[in-house]
Every structure is written in structure tokens, then in C-alpha cells.
Write a protein that holds these residues in place. Structure first.
Motif, PDB file in Angstrom:
ATOM      1  N   TYR A 234       0.563  -1.473  -0.260  1.00  0.00           N
ATOM      2  CA  TYR A 234       0.001   0.219  -0.015  1.00  0.00           C
ATOM      3  C   TYR A 234       0.701   1.534  -0.401  1.00  0.00           C
ATOM      4  O   TYR A 234       0.751   2.518  -0.941  1.00  0.00           O
TER       5      TYR A 234
ATOM      6  N   LEU B 132      -2.844   2.600  -3.578  1.00  0.00           N
ATOM      7  CA  LEU B 132      -3.837   1.583  -3.611  1.00  0.00           C
ATOM      8  C   LEU B 132      -4.449   0.964  -2.918  1.00  0.00           C
ATOM      9  O   LEU B 132      -3.776   0.224  -2.201  1.00  0.00           O
ATOM     10  N   GLU B 133      -5.823   1.131  -2.910  1.00  0.00           N
ATOM     11  CA  GLU B 133      -6.462   0.553  -1.095  1.00  0.00           C
ATOM     12  C   GLU B 133      -6.210  -0.803  -1.598  1.00  0.00           C
ATOM     13  O   GLU B 133      -5.922  -1.189  -0.531  1.00  0.00           O
ATOM     14  N   MET B 134      -7.024  -1.118  -3.079  1.00  0.00           N
ATOM     15  CA  MET B 134      -6.496  -2.510  -3.151  1.00  0.00           C
ATOM     16  C   MET B 134      -5.219  -3.121  -2.756  1.00  0.00           C
ATOM     17  O   MET B 134      -5.368  -4.387  -3.027  1.00  0.00           O
TER      18      MET B 134
ATOM     19  N   ARG C 270      -6.808  -4.143   4.092  1.00  0.00           N
ATOM     20  CA  ARG C 270      -7.816  -3.976   4.194  1.00  0.00           C
ATOM     21  C   ARG C 270      -8.960  -3.995   2.548  1.00  0.00           C
ATOM     22  O   ARG C 270     -10.022  -5.070   2.049  1.00  0.00           O
ATOM     23  N   GLY C 271      -8.068  -4.010   1.890  1.00  0.00           N
ATOM     24  CA  GLY C 271      -8.685  -3.474   0.028  1.00  0.00           C
ATOM     25  C   GLY C 271      -8.628  -5.445   0.137  1.00  0.00           C
ATOM     26  O   GLY C 271      -9.717  -6.158  -0.981  1.00  0.00           O
TER      27      GLY C 271
ATOM     28  N   VAL D 133     -11.853  -7.361   1.069  1.00  0.00           N
ATOM     29  CA  VAL D 133     -12.787  -7.198  -0.155  1.00  0.00           C
ATOM     30  C   VAL D 133     -12.389  -7.594  -0.629  1.00  0.00           C
ATOM     31  O   VAL D 133     -14.205  -8.269  -1.807  1.00  0.00           O
ATOM     32  N   LEU D 134     -11.654  -7.673  -1.525  1.00  0.00           N
ATOM     33  CA  LEU D 134     -11.491  -8.549  -3.137  1.00  0.00           C
ATOM     34  C   LEU D 134     -11.382  -9.832  -2.418  1.00  0.00           C
ATOM     35  O   LEU D 134     -12.062 -10.819  -3.340  1.00  0.00           O
TER      36      LEU D 134
ATOM     37  N   TRP E  50      -3.637  -8.311  -7.609  1.00  0.00           N
ATOM     38  CA  TRP E  50      -3.283  -7.384  -6.595  1.00  0.00           C
ATOM     39  C   TRP E  50      -3.580  -8.366  -4.515  1.00  0.00           C
ATOM     40  O   TRP E  50      -2.544  -7.910  -4.372  1.00  0.00           O
TER      41      TRP E  50
END
Lengths: 415, 467
Positions: A21, A26-28, A32-33, A36-37, A55
Motif C-alpha cells: 500500500y 492503492l486501496e486494493m 483492508r482492500g 474486500v477482494l 492484487w
């Protein structure tokens, strides 16, 4: 019971700890990103694509996020499980597969050692240089990080066991450590004996399995884990001692690797017997030494500082042995080696290495790193930058200090 | 590619314009998980000029913009309204200049709060506002939210520590507000912008005040067997005239979470409450105050008062306290944190009310809060997978906010209105007050393009509000 993915409450405290990061913004590419993925991956299979797996696969598994997560979300472990189970996860490339083959048994390790030695002959060196011209991403670049190799034997063949009884330490020699850093393993045995302990090198031991486990070959890793557990149990030793951060964490995580198998309970007992040589040595009263006239900065291997909370020990031991310490900024940030991550993610890995080399304070003459991946990677970065600073294992530094003071055979003068 | 999109690529470069649907999904939320919104793109400017060009370009297309730092807002401040473009400042994270003569630090908006203090600490200074998310949250976000933190009790909030800022207006024009001299000439526009939650302008450069580190700092943990005793002790400390640097409280449920988290300090598990007190200043004064505080604690039947014995121990106690929200993940799938403020003498009554509310709705509520300034943080625990649970938690939350307003307090101390408190805003302000605020918004952003749907209640909301 709260499931690991649900445990994330989106607080974002992990962001500033994540090397990918910080590098990309990039959040992904943040923990945390990635959660989500991972959720999306599980719940919307039709949306899976190469970008998402990239990612996810960019995760270094450095565990920095796990160490700071207030809710103990095991993001590194979750990505690892995804790598192992998902058919769409990127597969290891040719160089990775070759390395994984070589470390499978002592015969392969000898070939690894031989290749390393050849690459350091005059002919070998010019061949490597020729090959690397214009090939920024070549895995062969790691050759530039090799320590000078003279040994023709693996460390397991060099260290004699002084078997006495149930108090013995079961020295885990590893794979790359066994072949490329054989000297460090020897030094570990010498120092442990200096501390009054007895050391056994069991020829039955196998690779810890970390590289295979983290690269989607769980069954192979499980097989070796079982063999290691059986060998240790029947040896009558009381402690497994390791000198590579990556192996340490893998051995301690055998209960995770073997969860749900008949070996699970035995893996727990085994895991509790595993210690790092730096932990053991700092519990023993080695004599304090006078000033060694050398300034050292400590790079914390991820699988020491984040996964095991080992931070104080190398500093304490080096200072006790007379080295001057100077701290580098972000000492606990991943150098980009991350097992064999550097082979699969050359760009990210190079960016992190550049940041690591930049962070070395000007006074430092040596960077201490207690993991073979970090040593190779950082040494290569140092060589490329043209600085005289070298990367060394703290046990090597300790050994030289105690030897120069006459505490170890052949001592009294520096090598 | 659409013109609006290709021009963005021209401005910041292709790697910094994100449109992949899965990537956009990672930007759909911040630290507030009761709502979400899908942006149409994420743009990462590399410098202030690029940021300005992006906003100007989007203005031409009348596309809304939401600025984002680390996305740690607890009220949904960084959640994009559907179709907005997120301006992510993660590439702009350099401390530009430290001006020791004027004691000012010049930073990019993406600089992490804790990094400012890390840069100043070796020289005997620090940056005072210390929100609990300080290890990750950014100065740009602090500016937007007027962030607080434990040490704001003595040192003041973000508003008191930003002297000047470069701001982009809705139409892409850049203005500089405030001055290095500190005091504004004429109207205090900077004061209007700080805490406006990205609805009036977007900061691209900030000048912060540094604060001299105190010569002496002592940290105490007072362990109580009754919540009422602890809260009465807080009221007494405030009444005594002592201004602690920080005065925090955690109750039993909160303690049980943090003790299982990443920084356990070993609080006994049968405690009802712990007060974390920090006193700093001149050594002789601090020592006197510590004596007085311990005496006050004893009058309220404290079980034990501990003092941090080293800097490491002090850091551990604070890390334990500051990761409390995240640690809720260990005892519940989701939490909803509130930020109401009450006059401090009501603390015992307010805590009793929260306890009664929890019982009435059959939910669990943990309390972790800035006791010293009456800023409550009840953490309402729930499971988002259970719609009835969500409804109960939202109703209980509204009851608690209503209590705060009714007793002369406020619906928010430091987390902002965001999306979360849009309904409660109407209780706090009269129609006239709301109309005045709407006028200011129209003046700065006539087309409603900056962080739409936040702060001011509007008839139709474009963000998907769960359930």
C-alpha cells in the motif's frame, strides 16, 4: 464465532503498515482492500479476473498487518489460503519451480551449492554478467547477493552432533541456509555450545516446507512437516532451534498447516518446542565483549518482527558482543524478498529493496538480517548501489566477535 | 474511452486512474460500515497542480468529487456518493518543510498524522491532535473532519493547530486561506473550512503548528469496581481545576476486547472501568497534580492506581486504548460507534442511561471515550447479517443522541456528521441554523459537487443506506 473475514471492521489501521500500500497508494493493494477482494472472490465467482488475482498475489505475506490489526484478522494467512486453494491464483514461474525442486532434498541442495559456487568463478561471473545485461527482471540477479562460497559440503555434513541426552537442541539447518549459508549454521552450533548447550543435527530433517506451502503446494509441505515432527519426537531432544526467520515461523505454524489432520495435536506440541537461535542465546549469559569497532544497523525480518515479535533479541545480542548499533528508519518494513516473492514480482520487490537500501544510515557498515531471503536480496541491492556496506546474519557477526576475543576455537584474531 | 475519463488519464497518467469494478469496490466504504457507495473512478494526483486540474476538469463535466486520505472516517465522510470520482491523496505524502523559527510544519494532505510527531519528537516537539487512528489517518482527512483525540482535552482540536492551507474550490480554483502569522485578517475562512468534511473545498497543502513537548509527563491507570465511581471521579478531577493532557475511560466490555487485541496491558478481567489519565507540564506542578488526582480517585473507592513505569509502558497503554474500536471485531462482527457529547457533570447519569438503553433494546454496548471532555463513544455491537439487529442498533443509537441533545450536548464531538448523523442534525440545529449552513454551502459549491450528500440533510440521498 466471528469468521476471519467478518472480523475486519474496516478501521484502516493496517494501511500504514502494508509495504505494497505504501508503495502503490492503492486501496486494493492494502490489507483492508485485499479482504474486500477476497470476499468478492468467494461471493461473485463471475467477477474473478487476472487483475484481482494480481492484487491479491502482490501480498508479501510479511504479516505486518496482522501484527497491528486490533481484531487479529489473519490477512496474510487468508491470502495464503487463497493462493493454495484457488486455481486462478498465479502459479510459480520457471525459476521458482527450479528453486523449489532443488530444495527438496540434500542432493538438490548440493546442486544449488555447486551452481552458486560455479557462478562465482571467473567464467561464471562473466557469464552471469553477460546474461544480466538488459535483463532487469532476471531471477539470476540474485546471484549478485550470494556470500562468497567456498564450502563443498552442506552444513548438515559439517556439524558434528555432540549427543548427550534429553537436554539437547535439535538444530534445524533448513534448505538455503544449509547450502548457501552453511557457515551461519556452523556458527549457530558454535555459539549455542559456547552458551553451554548441546547440539544435534538430525540427518532425517526435511525442508520446513514454507516455500511450497506459500506457493500452492500444501500437500508437499504437510508431508515434510510430518516427517520433521516424527524425527524430532524420536530424537529425544527438548527444543528445535532455527536460525532463519522464515523457517521459524513455518515450523511454529505447523498446527495451521496440519489442522484437521491426525498430526494436529502433535504439531501443537512440536510448535511449542521451536525457538529461534537468537531467542535461545539471549536467554543465556554469554560474556559482554569490548567495542568491536563496527557499526551495525538491524533490518528486522518480517517473520521475526511481525510474525513472532522478535525485535529486541538481535539488538541485545549484538550490543552485548560489542557492536555499535544505529537504527534505520522503518527497520521492520519488508525488504521485498519475501521468500521467493522477488522472483515473481520483480517490480514491487525492486521498489521495496530500493527503499530499504535508502534507509540505511550513513554510519552503518553492516546490515544485520536473520533470514536467507533478506540476506540475498539486500546484499544484491547493496552490491548494485556500489556501497561497501554488506548484509550479514547476526549470528555470523556474533561468532566473529566471540572468536576474535578467543572464546571460540581458532580465535584471538579476526579472520 | 469517454472524454471525461481520457482527460483524467492525460492529467495524472494511466496507472493513477482506476476504473476496474472490483478496485472501485475497495473504495466503496471507509471506517463506517453501515453505508456504501460506488465511485465511477478513483484518481490519484501526484501533486497539488494535478489535483487542481482534475477538479477543474470534473467541474466542467459537473461530476462530483470526494477526497479521501486513508479512509478511516467513522461517519462515512470518505464514502463516495454513487457515481462520484474519488480523489485519493495516497501519493501526496511528503513532509515538505519544517520551519523551526516559526514552529510550523508544511505537509502534503496524504501525510500520516503520526509521522508528523515522529519527525518532530527527536527535537522536543510534537503535533498535538492525536485521533485514535493516528497511525494511519492523514492530515488532509484531519483537516476535513476537524479531528480530535485523547490529548485534545488540553491541547485543542485540529482547528487550533492548522494555521494555513491551500485549498481547491469546487470549480478547480486554488486559494490560500489563513496565514503563517496565525491570526486571520477579516473573516476566518480557514475556520469555516476546517471540519467542513470536504463539502466546501479540498486541501492540497497544510501548515501545522508544532507544540513543545512537556518536560514532565506522567500516565496513570485508575482501576474501578463501579462505573459510577469512575465517572464521578472524572467529574471531580475536572471540577478541581486540573487540566489533564488526557482523561479517558473504558468499561468492562471494552476492556475485555482490548485485552484480547494486539496490545494487552494486563487489566484484571473483573474491572468495571479503567480511567487513563495523563498529566504533563513542569515537573513540580505535575507531581503535585498527580498527588491530588490519586487522592480524588481514592475518595471514589478506586481499587488501584497504577503509573506507567517507562516510555514503553506508556506507549503500550495508549496503543491498547487507541486500538479499542478495531478490537471490537474480536467480540462482534460489526459495531456502530457514536460520538455524542454531554456536559461533563452528567457523565454518571449518561452512562446509566446508555446501560438502560442497551438493556431495553437487548444489545451489547461497550464504552470507550474521552471522559475529560464529555465526548462519549458508545460502541453498539451488532451483526450486519441480521436485519433486526441493525434496526435495534440504529434505534438505540438515535435514543442516545437524543439524550445528548436534550441535555445540552451535541451529536458529534469529533467524528463528524458524514452520512451517519444526517437525521440527527435536525435535532441539533434549528431550521434557521440549517438554512444558514446551506447558504454557506451554496456560496462555496453552488452545484453541490464536493462530497455531496454529507453534513447537511437533503431531501433525496444518493447513497445506499443499509438496510
Amino acid at each position: 464465532m466471528v469468521s476471519p473475514l467478518d472480523q475486519c471492521v474496516h478501521c484502516g489501521l493496517c494501511l500504514s503498515s502494508c509495504p505494497t500500500y505504501l508503495e502503490t497508494g492503492l486501496e486494493m493493494e492494502s490489507p483492508r482492500g485485499r479482504l474486500v477482494l477476497l470476499n468478492l472472490w468467494a461471493q461473485a465467482p463471475e467477477q474473478r479476473d487476472a487483475a484481482i488475482s494480481q492484487w491479491l498475489d502482490d501480498c508479501l505475506d510479511c504479516r505486518a498487518c496482522e501484527a497491528v490489526c486490533p481484531a487479529h484478522v489473519p490477512t496474510g494467512h487468508l491470502v495464503e489460503a487463497w493462493r493454495g486453494e484457488s486455481e486462478d491464483a498465479p502459479r510459480p514461474g520457471r525459476a521458482q519451480r527450479l528453486l523449489m525442486r532443488l530444495i527438496e532434498n540434500p542432493r538438490g541442495l548440493k546442486w544449488l551449492q555447486r551452481l552458486g559456487r560455479w557462478s562465482q568463478t571467473r567464467v561464471g561471473r562473466s557469464l552471469v554478467r553477460w546474461w544480466l545485461t538488459g535483463r532487469e527482471d532476471s531471477p539470476l540477479r540474485l546471484q549478485q547477493g550470494l556470500p562468497p562460497l567456498q564450502s563443498r559440503r552442506l552444513s548438515r555434513e559439517q556439524i558434528t552432533s555432540n549427543h548427550r541426552g534429553p537436554g539437547d537442541l535439535w538444530l534445524f539447518v533448513g534448505c538455503v541456509m544449509d547450502a548457501i549459508y552453511a557457515g551461519t549454521n556452523r556458527h549457530a552450533a558454535d555459539l549455542l555450545r559456547l552458551a553451554g548447550l548441546t547440539v544435534v543435527v538430525d540427518p532425517r530433517q526435511r525442508c520446513c516446507g514454507a516455500l511450497h506451502w506459500h506457493n500452492g503446494q500444501r500437500a508437499q509441505a504437510q508431508q515434510w512437516a510430518q516427517e520433521n515432527i516424527e524425527a524430532f519426537e524420536s530424537s529425544g531432544c527438548r527444543m528445535v532451534v532455527v536460525d532463519a526467520a522464515g523457517c521459524l515461523t513455518a515450523l511454529r505454524e505447523y498446527p495451521v498447516l496440519l489442522a484437521g489432520t491426525p498430526y494436529e495435536a502433535r504439531a501443537h506440541a512440536f510448535s511449542q518446542a521451536v525457538f529461534d537461535a537468537l531467542e535461545v542465546l539471549s536467554q543465556h549469559p554469554l560474556p559482554p565483549l569490548p567495542d568491536q569497532g563496527l557499526t551495525v544497523t538491524v533490518h528486522d525480518a518480517c517473520h521475526h518482527v511481525h510474525a513472532q515479535g522478535i525485535r529486541h533479541q538481535p539488538r541485545f545480542l549484538l550490543e552485548r558482543a560489542g557492536y555499535r548499533l544505529v537504527e534505520m528508519a522503518n527497520a521492520s518494513q519488508c525488504c521485498g524478498s519475501a521468500g521467493i516473492y522477488n522472483l515473481a514480482h520483480p517490480d514491487m520487490s525492486r521498489a521495496l529493496l530500493a527503499a530499504k537500501v535508502r534507509a540505511i544510515p550513513p554510519q552503518a557498515e553492516v546490515v544485520s538480517a536473520a533470514n536467507p531471503g533478506c540476506l540475498l536480496h539486500i546484499q544484491q541491492g547493496l552490491a548494485a548501489s556500489g556501497t561497501p556496506v554488506t548484509a550479514q546474519h547476526p549470528l555470523d557477526l556474533l561468532w566473529h566477535a566471540y572468536r576474535s576475543q578467543g572464546y571460540l576455537p581458532g580465535g584471538g584474531a579476526r579472520e | 474511452m469517454n472524454e471525461w475519463l481520457s482527460s483524467l488519464v492525460d492529467i495524472v497518467g494511466a496507472p493513477y486512474v482506476i476504473t476496474h469494478p472490483a478496485a472501485l469496490k475497495t473504495y466503496a466504504q471507509d471506517g463506517y460500515t453501515l453505508a456504501s457507495g460506488m465511485p465511477r473512478a478513483v484518481v490519484m494526483p501526484g501533486n497539488a497542480e494535478e489535483a487542481r486540474a482534475v477538479v477543474k476538469h470534473l467541474y466542467r463535466h459537473r461530476i462530483p468529487v470526494v477526497a479521501r486520505g486513508a479512509g478511516t472516517s467513522l461517519s462515512g465522510g470518505a464514502i463516495p456518493s454513487d457515481g462520484a470520482v474519488v480523489l485519493h491523496f495516497s501519493r501526496m505524502r511528503t513532509i515538505r518543510h519544517i520551519d523551526w523559527t516559526n514552529q510550523i510544519v508544511q505537509v502534503d494532505p496524504g501525510v500520516i498524522n503520526a509521522e508528523v510527531t515522529r519527525a518532530l519528537e527527536p527535537y522536543g516537539y510534537f503535533y498535538a491532535p492525536d485521533p485514535s487512528s493516528q497511525q494511519a489517518c492523514t492530515i488532509g482527512g484531519n483537516f476535513a473532519e476537524n479531528s480530535g483525540g485523547p490529548h485534545c482535552l488540553k491541547y485543542g482540536v485540529t482547528l487550533n493547530h492548522i494555521v494555513m492551507a491551500d485549498v481547491i474550490l469546487a470549480n478547480g480554483e486554488a486559494v490560500r486561506l489563513g496565514s503563517l502569522a496565525g491570526e486571520p485578517e477579516g473573516l476566518d475562512w480557514l475556520g469555516v473550512l476546517v471540519g467542513s468534511e470536504g463539502t466546501l473545498g479540498i486541501a492540497t497543502q497544510l501548515w501545522l503548528k508544532m507544540t513543545e513537548s512537556p518536560t514532565q509527563s506522567r500516565t496513570l491507570a485508575a482501576l474501578f469496581d463501579e462505573v459510577a465511581d469512575a465517572s464521578e471521579a472524572v467529574s471531580d478531577v475536572i471540577a478541581s481545576g486540573i487540566v489533564p493532557a488526557a482523561l479517558e475511560m473504558m468499561d468492562r466490555l471494552a476492556i475485555s476486547a482490548v485485552e484480547r487485541g494486539s496490545y494487552p496491558v494486563g487489566y484484571p478481567d473483573d474491572l468495571a472501568a479503567v480511567l487513563l489519565l495523563e498529566l504533563d507540564g513542569e515537573a513540580a506542578v505535575v507531581d503535585e497534580e498527580v498527588k491530588l488526582v490519586i487522592d480524588l480517585m481514592q475518595r471514589h473507592h478506586v481499587r488501584q492506581v497504577r503509573e506507567a513505569q517507562s516510555l514503553e509502558e506508556r506507549a503500550l497503554w495508549w496503543a491498547n486504548r487507541k486500538t479499542a474500536f478495531g478490537a471490537m471485531g474480536l467480540i462482534s462482527p460489526d459495531y456502530y460507534v457514536q460520538d455524542g457529547v454531554i456536559p461533563r457533570h452528567l457523565l454518571p447519569d449518561a452512562l446509566a442511561f446508555i446501560d438502560r438503553t442497551a438493556r431495553r433494546y437487548g444489545i451489547r454496548i461497550a464504552n470507550v471515550f474521552h471522559a475529560g471532555d464529555g465526548n462519549l463513544h458508545p460502541l453498539l455491537l451488532f451483526d450486519a447479517a441480521n436485519p433486526a439487529d441493525v434496526e435495534r442498533v440504529q434505534a438505540a443509537g438515535l435514543d442516545i443522541l437524543a439524550y445528548c441533545v436534550k441535555h445540552g450536548g451535541s451529536i458529534t464531538g469529533e467524528h463528524g456528521i458524514g452520512l451517519e448523523k444526517l437525521d440527527a442534525v435536525r435535532w441539533q440545529f434549528t431550521e434557521a441554523e440549517l438554512a444558514a449552513q446551506a447558504m454557506i454551502k451554496r456560496l462555496w459549491d453552488p452545484d453541490g459537487l464536493l462530497n455531496p450528500g454529507k453534513v447537511l440533510p437533503t431531501p433525496g440521498r444518493c447513497v445506499d443506506f443499509r438496510p
